[in-house]
Design a protein around this motif. Structure first.
Motif, short mmCIF file in Angstrom:
data_model
loop_
_atom_site.label_atom_id
_atom_site.label_comp_id
_atom_site.label_asym_id
_atom_site.label_seq_id
_atom_site.Cartn_x
_atom_site.Cartn_y
_atom_site.Cartn_z
N TRP A 1 40.91 41.00 39.38
CA TRP A 1 40.02 41.23 38.24
C TRP A 1 38.60 41.32 38.76
CZ3 TRP A 1 41.95 41.90 33.35
CH2 TRP A 1 43.28 41.50 33.14
N ASP A 2 37.86 42.36 38.34
CA ASP A 2 36.47 42.45 38.77
C ASP A 2 35.54 42.16 37.59
OD1 ASP A 2 35.88 44.97 37.32
OD2 ASP A 2 37.22 45.88 38.78
N SER A 3 34.26 42.02 37.87
CA SER A 3 33.29 41.60 36.86
C SER A 3 33.17 42.61 35.72
CB SER A 3 31.91 41.40 37.51
OG SER A 3 31.47 42.62 38.11
N VAL A 4 33.28 43.90 36.03
CA VAL A 4 33.13 44.94 35.00
C VAL A 4 34.28 44.87 34.00
CG1 VAL A 4 33.09 47.42 34.58
CG2 VAL A 4 31.78 46.46 36.47
N VAL A 5 35.50 44.73 34.50
CA VAL A 5 36.68 44.67 33.63
C VAL A 5 36.60 43.44 32.73
CG1 VAL A 5 39.17 44.33 33.58
CG2 VAL A 5 38.18 45.97 35.17
N GLU B 1 33.98 41.83 31.75
CA GLU B 1 32.93 42.02 30.76
C GLU B 1 33.40 42.91 29.62
OE1 GLU B 1 28.39 43.88 30.44
OE2 GLU B 1 29.52 44.00 32.30
N ARG B 2 34.12 43.97 29.95
CA ARG B 2 34.62 44.89 28.93
C ARG B 2 35.61 44.18 28.00
NH1 ARG B 2 32.26 49.78 28.27
NH2 ARG B 2 34.20 50.94 28.10
N ILE B 3 36.45 43.32 28.56
CA ILE B 3 37.40 42.57 27.74
C ILE B 3 36.67 41.63 26.81
CG2 ILE B 3 39.21 40.81 27.81
CD1 ILE B 3 40.21 42.10 30.39
N GLU B 4 35.64 40.96 27.32
CA GLU B 4 34.87 40.03 26.50
C GLU B 4 34.20 40.75 25.33
OE1 GLU B 4 31.22 36.80 26.98
OE2 GLU B 4 32.05 37.80 28.74
N GLN B 5 33.65 41.93 25.61
CA GLN B 5 33.01 42.72 24.56
C GLN B 5 34.03 43.17 23.51
OE1 GLN B 5 31.00 45.95 26.48
NE2 GLN B 5 29.30 44.70 27.18
N ALA B 6 35.20 43.59 23.98
CA ALA B 6 36.22 44.09 23.05
C ALA B 6 36.75 42.99 22.15
CB ALA B 6 37.37 44.72 23.84
N CYS B 7 36.74 41.74 22.65
CA CYS B 7 37.27 40.62 21.86
C CYS B 7 36.22 40.02 20.93
CB CYS B 7 37.79 39.53 22.79
SG CYS B 7 39.24 40.03 23.76
N ASP B 8 34.98 40.48 21.02
CA ASP B 8 33.91 39.95 20.18
C ASP B 8 33.89 40.69 18.86
OD1 ASP B 8 31.64 38.99 19.01
OD2 ASP B 8 30.28 39.55 20.63
N PRO B 9 34.12 40.02 17.73
CA PRO B 9 34.12 40.69 16.43
C PRO B 9 32.82 41.42 16.13
CG PRO B 9 34.99 38.47 16.23
CD PRO B 9 34.43 38.60 17.61
N SER C 1 28.90 55.60 33.69
CA SER C 1 30.01 55.93 32.78
C SER C 1 31.23 55.07 33.08
CB SER C 1 30.37 57.41 32.92
OG SER C 1 31.52 57.71 32.16
N ASP C 2 31.92 54.63 32.03
CA ASP C 2 33.09 53.77 32.23
C ASP C 2 34.27 54.50 32.85
OD1 ASP C 2 33.89 55.34 30.11
OD2 ASP C 2 34.45 53.67 28.80
N HIS C 3 34.26 55.85 32.83
CA HIS C 3 35.42 56.56 33.41
C HIS C 3 35.48 56.36 34.92
CE1 HIS C 3 32.71 59.89 34.72
NE2 HIS C 3 33.68 60.15 35.56
N LEU C 4 34.36 56.00 35.55
CA LEU C 4 34.34 55.77 36.99
C LEU C 4 35.15 54.54 37.37
CD1 LEU C 4 30.55 56.49 37.62
CD2 LEU C 4 32.48 58.03 38.03
N PHE C 5 35.30 53.61 36.43
CA PHE C 5 36.05 52.38 36.70
C PHE C 5 37.53 52.55 36.39
CE2 PHE C 5 31.68 51.29 35.64
CZ PHE C 5 31.32 50.55 36.76
N ARG C 6 37.93 53.76 36.01
CA ARG C 6 39.35 54.02 35.77
C ARG C 6 39.95 54.90 36.86
NH1 ARG C 6 37.47 54.57 30.27
NH2 ARG C 6 37.50 56.84 30.41
N SER C 7 39.21 55.05 37.95
CA SER C 7 39.70 55.86 39.06
C SER C 7 40.92 55.19 39.69
CB SER C 7 38.59 56.01 40.11
OG SER C 7 39.10 56.60 41.29
#
Length: 357
Positions: A88-92, A94-102, A285-291
């Motif tokens: 797990w890296d810091s970017v992933v 962070e994205r999970i934390e944001q997605a779980c925040d109402p 861009s977030d697509h760079l982290f889906r490589s």
């Protein structure tokens, strides 16, 4: 469909069609609920349904699914699942934390329209979701009679109004932008609220203060970016992530025009600027982290972590958002610098000089 290395292992409740054989030898089939753990091979995200389908092989003993058998699990909102990864890296995270925040849910809706065309969108914290597209042929006005034109326009307005009622959740949305060239937005809003009064549509009447009229150059989706940049609405959108991303991109373009030595794009250039502690704002861009290339992903994660460690601001753009689409045209990586970096400016001059030969 996006292929991924088989390293993600979700554990979730799913349904499986299984065959059963009775004592008499007759074979039947039925669907059963079972909890599976699969090793993911492919991922498919349905934007309209906001549904994630993950396909892979079963890696845990199960009464209904053999080891190694393929299965597809549908992951959606409010469905619990467990996800395991090798790293797990810091970017992933962070994205999970944001997605779980109402508080990160979609709080802006937009209707971009012109006569005969309307796009109803939801602007979430990470993407622009097209919820409905309304198209109607509007006859031209004829001398002496406008009946056909007016009837068609009224049908068009009615369809757009029904689209708003059907697709916008006013319990979440704080602002609904109605944008168009000319007076289309005014005429539509007049029609909508007249109908709301006539038919006692409390949903629209109770949320009338959330509607905001703003100019756009057309009724096409791409006009949403200029709408979000309109100074007359930035105050209403100040607390939304989408507005922050649009403003950051706008600041980058302004810097390119006014002080080009403080605005660069391309991962190599931005990395060199970061080495000089010059990056004030990183746009990525977030697509760079889906490589699928792990080394490439790690490179961008290191850049993000380093910029933050050096006191810079990181703006993560979604490739599904209009602003993210624009950033992707600039390689997906750009930066506003605190001060000019001589080496970068000299390199740019050399590149432009060699290109003119």
């Amino acid at each position: 469909m996006t292929a991924r290395p088989a390293v993600h292992c979700p554990h979730s409740l799913s349904h499986r069609k299984v065959q059963t054989e009775s004592a008499t030898g007759s074979v039947g089939s039925n669907r059963v609920r079972t909890t599976l753990t699969i090793c993911v091979e492919t991922i498919d995200f349905d934007v309209q349904a906001c549904l994630l389908r993950v396909k892979g092989t079963n890696i845990q003993e199960n009464d209904h699914v053999k080891m190694g058998a393929y299965h597809t699990i549908e992951l959606e909102m409010n469905r619990t699942f467990t996800l395991a990864k090798k790293q797990w890296d810091s970017v992933v995270l962070e994205r999970i934390e944001q997605a779980c925040d109402p508080a990160q849910n979609a709080d802006v809706a937009a209707v971009i329209m012109q006569e005969g065309l309307a796009n109803i969108c939801l602007v979430t914290s990470s993407m622009t979701v097209m919820r409905a597209k309304v198209e109607t042929t509007i006859p031209r006005k004829r001398k002496g009679s406008c009946t056909q034109h007016d009837k068609a326009l009224e049908r068009f307005y009615e369809s757009v109004m029904q689209g708003i009622i059907r697709h916008i959740n006013f319990d979440v949305v704080k602002c609904v932008l109605i944008a168009s060239p000319g007076f289309v937005k005014e005429h539509f809003c007049n029609y909508m609220f007249e109908q709301a009064v006539k038919c006692d549509l409390r949903l629209l009447l109770d949320n009338r203060s959330k509607f905001l009229q703003v100019h756009s150059s057309s009724g096409h989706k791409y006009a949403l970016k200029e709408v979000l940049c309109d100074p007359s609405i930035t105050g209403r959108l100040a607390n939304t992530k989408a507005a922050g991303e649009v403003k950051a991109l706008e600041d980058f373009y302004k810097m390119m025009k006014q002080e080009p030595a403080r605005a660069f794009y391309g991962v190599k250039e931005v990395e060199k600027a970061n080495e000089a502690l010059a990056v004030e704002t990183l746009l990525i861009s977030d697509h760079l982290f889906r490589s699928q290339d792990i080394a490439k992903r790690s490179r961008y994660v290191r850049l993000v972590d380093s910029v933050r460690d050096n006191g810079g601001t990181v703006r993560m753009f979604s490739s599904l958002h209009v602003s993210g689409e624009q950033l992707s045209q600039l390689t997906g990586v750009a930066a506003i610098l605190r001060f000019p970096v001589a080496e970068l400016s000299d390199q740019e001059d050399e590149d432009s000089g060699s290109g003119s030969d």
